[in-house]
Design a protein around this motif. Structure first.
Motif, PDB file in Angstrom:
ATOM      1  N   ILE A 140      14.064 -10.100  28.608  1.00 56.62           N
ATOM      2  CA  ILE A 140      14.373  -8.671  28.542  1.00 56.62           C
ATOM      3  C   ILE A 140      15.088  -8.380  27.232  1.00 56.62           C
ATOM      4  O   ILE A 140      14.777  -7.413  26.543  1.00 56.62           O
ATOM      5  CB  ILE A 140      15.228  -8.238  29.754  1.00 56.62           C
ATOM      6  CG1 ILE A 140      14.423  -8.454  31.046  1.00 56.62           C
ATOM      7  CG2 ILE A 140      15.651  -6.781  29.630  1.00 56.62           C
ATOM      8  CD1 ILE A 140      15.191  -8.221  32.313  1.00 56.62           C
ATOM      9  N   ILE A 141      16.036  -9.236  26.885  1.00 58.06           N
ATOM     10  CA  ILE A 141      16.734  -9.157  25.596  1.00 58.06           C
ATOM     11  C   ILE A 141      16.375 -10.430  24.845  1.00 58.06           C
ATOM     12  O   ILE A 141      16.707 -11.532  25.288  1.00 58.06           O
ATOM     13  CB  ILE A 141      18.260  -9.038  25.783  1.00 58.06           C
ATOM     14  CG1 ILE A 141      18.584  -7.786  26.590  1.00 58.06           C
ATOM     15  CG2 ILE A 141      18.972  -9.037  24.435  1.00 58.06           C
ATOM     16  CD1 ILE A 141      20.035  -7.664  26.992  1.00 58.06           C
ATOM     17  N   GLN A 142      15.689 -10.310  23.719  1.00 63.19           N
ATOM     18  CA  GLN A 142      15.149 -11.466  23.022  1.00 63.19           C
ATOM     19  C   GLN A 142      16.212 -12.503  22.652  1.00 63.19           C
ATOM     20  O   GLN A 142      15.958 -13.697  22.708  1.00 63.19           O
ATOM     21  CB  GLN A 142      14.415 -11.028  21.750  1.00 63.19           C
ATOM     22  CG  GLN A 142      13.103 -10.334  22.037  1.00 63.19           C
ATOM     23  CD  GLN A 142      12.137 -11.241  22.794  1.00 63.19           C
ATOM     24  OE1 GLN A 142      12.051 -12.430  22.564  1.00 63.19           O
ATOM     25  NE2 GLN A 142      11.388 -10.635  23.716  1.00 63.19           N
ATOM     26  N   ALA A 143      17.397 -12.087  22.327  1.00 65.87           N
ATOM     27  CA  ALA A 143      18.424 -13.030  21.883  1.00 65.87           C
ATOM     28  C   ALA A 143      19.177 -13.684  23.050  1.00 65.87           C
ATOM     29  O   ALA A 143      19.973 -14.583  22.830  1.00 65.87           O
ATOM     30  CB  ALA A 143      19.422 -12.309  20.974  1.00 65.87           C
ATOM     31  N   ASN A 144      18.903 -13.250  24.266  1.00 67.39           N
ATOM     32  CA  ASN A 144      19.654 -13.739  25.424  1.00 67.39           C
ATOM     33  C   ASN A 144      18.722 -14.516  26.364  1.00 67.39           C
ATOM     34  O   ASN A 144      17.896 -13.920  27.060  1.00 67.39           O
ATOM     35  CB  ASN A 144      20.311 -12.565  26.147  1.00 67.39           C
ATOM     36  CG  ASN A 144      21.261 -13.009  27.233  1.00 67.39           C
ATOM     37  OD1 ASN A 144      21.309 -14.181  27.595  1.00 67.39           O
ATOM     38  ND2 ASN A 144      22.017 -12.062  27.753  1.00 67.39           N
ATOM     39  N   GLU A 145      18.865 -15.847  26.409  1.00 62.56           N
ATOM     40  CA  GLU A 145      18.020 -16.703  27.256  1.00 62.56           C
ATOM     41  C   GLU A 145      18.222 -16.403  28.744  1.00 62.56           C
ATOM     42  O   GLU A 145      17.327 -16.608  29.563  1.00 62.56           O
ATOM     43  CB  GLU A 145      18.327 -18.176  26.964  1.00 62.56           C
ATOM     44  CG  GLU A 145      17.451 -19.157  27.696  1.00 62.56           C
ATOM     45  CD  GLU A 145      15.980 -19.092  27.303  1.00 62.56           C
ATOM     46  OE1 GLU A 145      15.125 -19.343  28.176  1.00 62.56           O
ATOM     47  OE2 GLU A 145      15.676 -18.772  26.139  1.00 62.56           O
TER      48      GLU A 145
END
Length: 151
Positions: free
Chosen positions: A57-62
């Motif tokens: 959903i948020i590219q930087a947050n796994e």
């Protein structure tokens, strides 16, 4: 201690223990099958995405990864497990029980129909009404009478 020993030695407890052990082993087998054979096939539909059918959903947050392929694999694992349990255990045991009842000359097990339940409940209601001093006609309306129960 005698009561506990009798409880443990009952067939149901032993059957349950065997079922749990076999169920655990079977679950491990199905999990390995799905993770190593089914999951890679599902991931093919993810195209060039390295993660298969998943996205963030948020590219930087796994931690925001949604794994659709994992959910599909879990559904497939459940369906395989349910089918095997039904066809390997439930169906043959049900057939064996019917055959055993037939061999012993016992009638087939029948489910209680709704109308029989209603008849039984009506009879209980009528008996309680008569017991409390009222009158009841079988299958008919209840005629209250006598003292009112204290609440």
């Amino acid at each position: 201690m005698k009561g506990f020993k009798d409880f443990v030695m009952q067939g149901n407890v032993i059957d349950l223990a065997v079922g749990v052990v076999i169920g655990s082993a079977f679950t491990a087998l199905i999990t390995a099958f799905v993770e190593n054979l089914i999951q890679p096939v599902i991931n093919v539909f993810g195209g060039s995405n390295v993660d298969g059918l998943s996205f963030k959903i948020i590219q930087a947050n796994e931690a925001t990864r949604i794994d659709v392929g994992g959910v599909l694999s879990a559904i497939i694992a459940f369906l395989i497990t349910a089918a095997v349990v039904y066809f390997v255990f439930v169906l043959p045991i049900s057939a064996a029980r019917r055959l055993d009842r037939k061999r012993r000359g016992l009638p087939e097990e029948e489910e209680t129909s709704v109308s029989e339940d209603i008849v039984l409940l009506t009879e209980i209601r009528d008996a309680l009404t008569v017991q409390q001093g009222g009158t009841a006609q079988p299958g008919g309306p209840v005629q209250p009478g006598g003292p009112t129960p204290q609440v």
